[in-house]
Design a protein around this motif. Sequence first.
Motif: not given
Length: 115
Positions: A94-98
């Motif tokens: 998801s967003d903000r995950q690598k």
Amino acid sequence: MPSLDEVTAAVAGGPVDVLITHETIDGGTAKVEAVLRSNPQRWDEAALEYSRRSRRLVTALWGGVIPDLFIHGHLHTADRVELPTGQRIVSLGSDRQKKNIGVIHLGDLAWTWID
């Protein structure tokens, strides 16, 4: 969630090289299957049933268009697998995950994560 008519129309179009959807397929990557079994986000039964229905349709689509590369999101679990058929599945974080974004190299459809 795709409609049955949308899946039917897509399958009628024949095989594709790349399939990108929000939902995963049944029997996708190991990490995604683990999330589906364990339900760490504690989704309620209605949400789980919605996802099961959606996965059935996307699995039918996958089987009908036989993509070389399948990319999906939804479960926020970065993973990838190459199947014995040579088909590859990429699950996006998801967003903000690598590993929530990558590049498809059009010459050979190789996937490279952008961290």
